[in-house]
Design a protein around this motif. Structure first.
Motif, PDB file in Angstrom:
ATOM      1  N   ASP A 231       0.893  -1.161  -0.068  1.00 24.62           N
ATOM      2  CA  ASP A 231      -0.071   0.003   0.016  1.00 24.62           C
ATOM      3  C   ASP A 231       0.833   1.327  -0.040  1.00 24.62           C
ATOM      4  N   ALA A 232       1.923   1.395   0.826  1.00 22.50           N
ATOM      5  CA  ALA A 232       3.052   2.334   0.679  1.00 22.50           C
ATOM      6  C   ALA A 232       3.061   2.660  -0.692  1.00 22.50           C
ATOM      7  N   GLY A 233       3.709   1.668  -1.661  1.00 17.17           N
ATOM      8  CA  GLY A 233       4.078   1.866  -3.070  1.00 17.17           C
ATOM      9  C   GLY A 233       3.129   2.115  -3.895  1.00 17.17           C
ATOM     10  N   ARG A 234       1.619   1.701  -3.592  1.00 16.18           N
ATOM     11  CA  ARG A 234       0.414   2.208  -4.447  1.00 16.18           C
ATOM     12  C   ARG A 234      -0.087   3.684  -4.100  1.00 16.18           C
ATOM     13  N   SER A 235       0.262   4.230  -2.882  1.00 11.89           N
ATOM     14  CA  SER A 235      -0.249   5.450  -2.706  1.00 11.89           C
ATOM     15  C   SER A 235      -0.190   6.349  -3.691  1.00 11.89           C
ATOM     16  N   PRO A 236      -1.376   7.341  -3.945  1.00 11.64           N
ATOM     17  CA  PRO A 236      -1.586   8.399  -4.898  1.00 11.64           C
ATOM     18  C   PRO A 236      -0.482   9.317  -4.538  1.00 11.64           C
ATOM     19  N   TYR A 237       0.016   9.838  -3.411  1.00 20.11           N
ATOM     20  CA  TYR A 237       0.938  10.656  -2.993  1.00 20.11           C
ATOM     21  C   TYR A 237       2.310  10.339  -3.442  1.00 20.11           C
ATOM     22  N   VAL A 238       2.641   9.062  -3.277  1.00 21.82           N
ATOM     23  CA  VAL A 238       3.942   8.680  -3.590  1.00 21.82           C
ATOM     24  C   VAL A 238       3.860   8.602  -5.162  1.00 21.82           C
ATOM     25  N   ARG A 239       2.873   8.246  -6.050  1.00 21.71           N
ATOM     26  CA  ARG A 239       2.941   8.073  -7.494  1.00 21.71           C
ATOM     27  C   ARG A 239       3.012   9.365  -8.076  1.00 21.71           C
ATOM     28  N   ALA A 240       2.357  10.423  -7.163  1.00 19.56           N
ATOM     29  CA  ALA A 240       2.161  11.843  -7.867  1.00 19.56           C
ATOM     30  C   ALA A 240       3.205  12.756  -7.612  1.00 19.56           C
ATOM     31  N   ALA A 241       3.623  12.621  -6.219  1.00 26.12           N
ATOM     32  CA  ALA A 241       4.560  13.767  -5.725  1.00 26.12           C
ATOM     33  C   ALA A 241       5.739  13.324  -5.022  1.00 26.12           C
ATOM     34  N   GLY A 242       5.604  11.828  -4.539  1.00 27.20           N
ATOM     35  CA  GLY A 242       6.877  11.278  -4.018  1.00 27.20           C
ATOM     36  C   GLY A 242       7.699  10.424  -4.726  1.00 27.20           C
ATOM     37  N   SER A 243       8.124   9.350  -3.834  1.00 28.10           N
ATOM     38  CA  SER A 243       9.132   8.389  -4.738  1.00 28.10           C
ATOM     39  C   SER A 243       9.085   7.045  -3.901  1.00 28.10           C
ATOM     40  N   ARG A 244       8.825   6.075  -4.842  1.00 28.07           N
ATOM     41  CA  ARG A 244       8.901   4.668  -4.233  1.00 28.07           C
ATOM     42  C   ARG A 244      10.447   4.507  -3.729  1.00 28.07           C
ATOM     43  N   SER A 245      11.530   5.118  -4.414  1.00 25.95           N
ATOM     44  CA  SER A 245      12.940   5.011  -3.936  1.00 25.95           C
ATOM     45  C   SER A 245      13.286   5.577  -2.894  1.00 25.95           C
ATOM     46  N   GLN A 246      13.779   5.119  -1.888  1.00 31.08           N
ATOM     47  CA  GLN A 246      14.115   5.898  -0.542  1.00 31.08           C
ATOM     48  C   GLN A 246      15.493   5.555  -0.388  1.00 31.08           C
ATOM     49  N   PRO A 247      16.464   6.374  -0.739  1.00 29.71           N
ATOM     50  CA  PRO A 247      18.135   6.285  -0.432  1.00 29.71           C
ATOM     51  C   PRO A 247      18.441   6.910   0.998  1.00 29.71           C
ATOM     52  N   SER A 248      19.131   6.502   1.683  1.00 30.64           N
ATOM     53  CA  SER A 248      19.851   7.290   2.412  1.00 30.64           C
ATOM     54  C   SER A 248      21.577   6.900   2.724  1.00 30.64           C
ATOM     55  N   VAL A 249      22.204   7.977   2.979  1.00 26.64           N
ATOM     56  CA  VAL A 249      23.902   7.818   3.055  1.00 26.64           C
ATOM     57  C   VAL A 249      24.104   8.591   4.128  1.00 26.64           C
ATOM     58  N   GLY A 250      25.160   8.288   4.865  1.00 30.92           N
ATOM     59  CA  GLY A 250      25.912   9.149   6.012  1.00 30.92           C
ATOM     60  C   GLY A 250      27.611   8.800   6.060  1.00 30.92           C
ATOM     61  N   LEU A 251      28.054   9.767   6.690  1.00 28.82           N
ATOM     62  CA  LEU A 251      29.546  10.092   6.808  1.00 28.82           C
ATOM     63  C   LEU A 251      29.727  10.544   8.179  1.00 28.82           C
ATOM     64  N   ALA A 252      30.763   9.719   8.819  1.00 26.47           N
ATOM     65  CA  ALA A 252      30.977  10.457  10.141  1.00 26.47           C
ATOM     66  C   ALA A 252      32.332  10.313  10.791  1.00 26.47           C
ATOM     67  N   LEU A 253      32.855  11.175  11.638  1.00 24.60           N
ATOM     68  CA  LEU A 253      34.085  10.795  12.139  1.00 24.60           C
ATOM     69  C   LEU A 253      34.039  10.295  13.685  1.00 24.60           C
ATOM     70  N   SER A 254      34.896   9.632  13.891  1.00 25.31           N
ATOM     71  CA  SER A 254      34.797   9.001  15.293  1.00 25.31           C
ATOM     72  C   SER A 254      35.989   9.328  16.204  1.00 25.31           C
ATOM     73  N   TYR A 255      35.734   9.276  17.502  1.00 23.60           N
ATOM     74  CA  TYR A 255      36.808   9.608  18.469  1.00 23.60           C
ATOM     75  C   TYR A 255      36.495   8.466  19.618  1.00 23.60           C
ATOM     76  N   THR A 256      37.676   7.934  19.997  1.00 21.93           N
ATOM     77  CA  THR A 256      37.625   6.826  20.993  1.00 21.93           C
ATOM     78  C   THR A 256      38.181   7.380  22.341  1.00 21.93           C
ATOM     79  N   PHE A 257      37.723   7.280  23.425  1.00 18.73           N
ATOM     80  CA  PHE A 257      38.316   7.871  24.780  1.00 18.73           C
ATOM     81  C   PHE A 257      38.216   6.758  25.802  1.00 18.73           C
ATOM     82  N   GLY A 258      38.978   6.944  26.772  1.00 23.99           N
ATOM     83  CA  GLY A 258      38.945   5.592  27.823  1.00 23.99           C
ATOM     84  C   GLY A 258      40.158   4.900  27.451  1.00 23.99           C
ATOM     85  N   GLY A 259      40.159   3.798  28.284  1.00 18.78           N
ATOM     86  CA  GLY A 259      41.004   2.643  27.981  1.00 18.78           C
ATOM     87  C   GLY A 259      42.514   3.285  28.293  1.00 18.78           C
ATOM     88  N   GLN A 260      43.648   2.363  27.790  1.00 21.81           N
ATOM     89  CA  GLN A 260      45.096   2.906  28.091  1.00 21.81           C
ATOM     90  C   GLN A 260      45.700   3.373  26.760  1.00 21.81           C
TER      91      GLN A 260
END
Length: 260
Positions: A231-260
């Motif tokens: 039903d999500a893919g058949r929604s008139p909203y998705v068909r007319a103004a949205g998209s069935r394709s839902q991509p996501s990407v992310g990039l982050a830096l990390s910091y490790t503290f504690g330990g020795q």
């Protein structure tokens, strides 16, 4: 004058010191924090992407490697382990939706805070499966869940690569909030009325990458693609103004503290 200490007294004095020396010390705790930007759909079903935070916290003791966490999973941590299965809480959220966000006059959906739990286990040393469900206490007020599996390749904390399928499910409240077209929506937008039921929302694939650059500094990246079905893919909203394709990407830096 000489004083002699009885052998039993010597033993009594020595025992506490020996016990203290043999008492194992807990390994120092390490904490790793990832933070950076991510791009994901503005709201479920939207065709436009928006920036948001990519944030993750992991903890480990001593030289033990950090436990695997898929970069796209909800915030949570194991509390109980029984029969090789870990259980814990899961928290999620979705930002509110306004007509201006999607470029079409549909009903507004408020900020959604979701509370639930997960269960996960390893089918093999490098294969983890996970199921989670979260109930919204605001916004869409629906129940949403996800089934996932990940193949994991790693060299301790030096580097890690993961990839695996995703299936998202939701109840009728969730689908009607994001994909439904009410009578008022239809009158304002010209789209046909649509009252979806619950079921599978989407199927997809997610991949993650971690690399430690120095003892303290590292990087993390992920990519995920979901395709709306049912039903999500058949929604008139998705068909007319949205998209069935839902991509996501992310990039982050990390910091490790504690330990020795």
């Amino acid at each position: 004058m000489l004083y002699r200490v009885a052998p039993l007294a010597l033993i009594a004095i020595a025992l506490p010191a020996t016990a203290q020396e043999q008492k194992p010390e807990r390994e120092p705790l390490r904490t790793r924090i990832y933070i950076g930007p991510q791009l994901s759909p503005k709201t479920p079903g939207a065709k436009d992407l928006s920036f948001g935070p990519f944030f993750e916290v992991s903890r480990a003791r001593g030289d033990d490697p950090f436990e695997f966490e898929a970069p796209d999973e909800s915030f949570g941590f194991p509390l109980v382990k029984a029969g090789g299965v870990e259980f814990g809480p899961a928290l999620g959220f979705k930002g509110k939706r306004k007509a201006t966000d999607i470029g079409i006059p549909l009903h507004e959906v408020g900020f959604s805070f979701e509370i639930g739990g997960f269960a996960q286990t390893y089918l093999a040393r490098n294969i983890r499966v996970r199921a989670e469900a979260r109930q919204a206490v605001s916004g869409h007020d629906g129940l949403v869940g996800e089934l996932s599996a990940d193949y994991i390749a790693r060299d301790g904390d030096k580097w890690l690569v993961s990839i695996g399928p995703r299936v998202t499910l939701a109840d009728a409240k969730y689908h009607r909030a994001w994909y439904g077209i009410t009578a008022a929506d239809s009158a304002a937008s010209g789209l046909a009325q649509f009252r979806p039921d619950g079921g599978i929302e989407g199927v997809g694939l997610a991949a993650g990458y971690l690399r430690q650059l120095t003892k303290r500094i590292g990087i993390s990246a992920y990519a995920r693609y979901d395709h709306l079905v049912g039903d999500a893919g058949r929604s008139p909203y998705v068909r007319a103004a949205g998209s069935r394709s839902q991509p996501s990407v992310g990039l982050a830096l990390s910091y490790t503290f504690g330990g020795q």
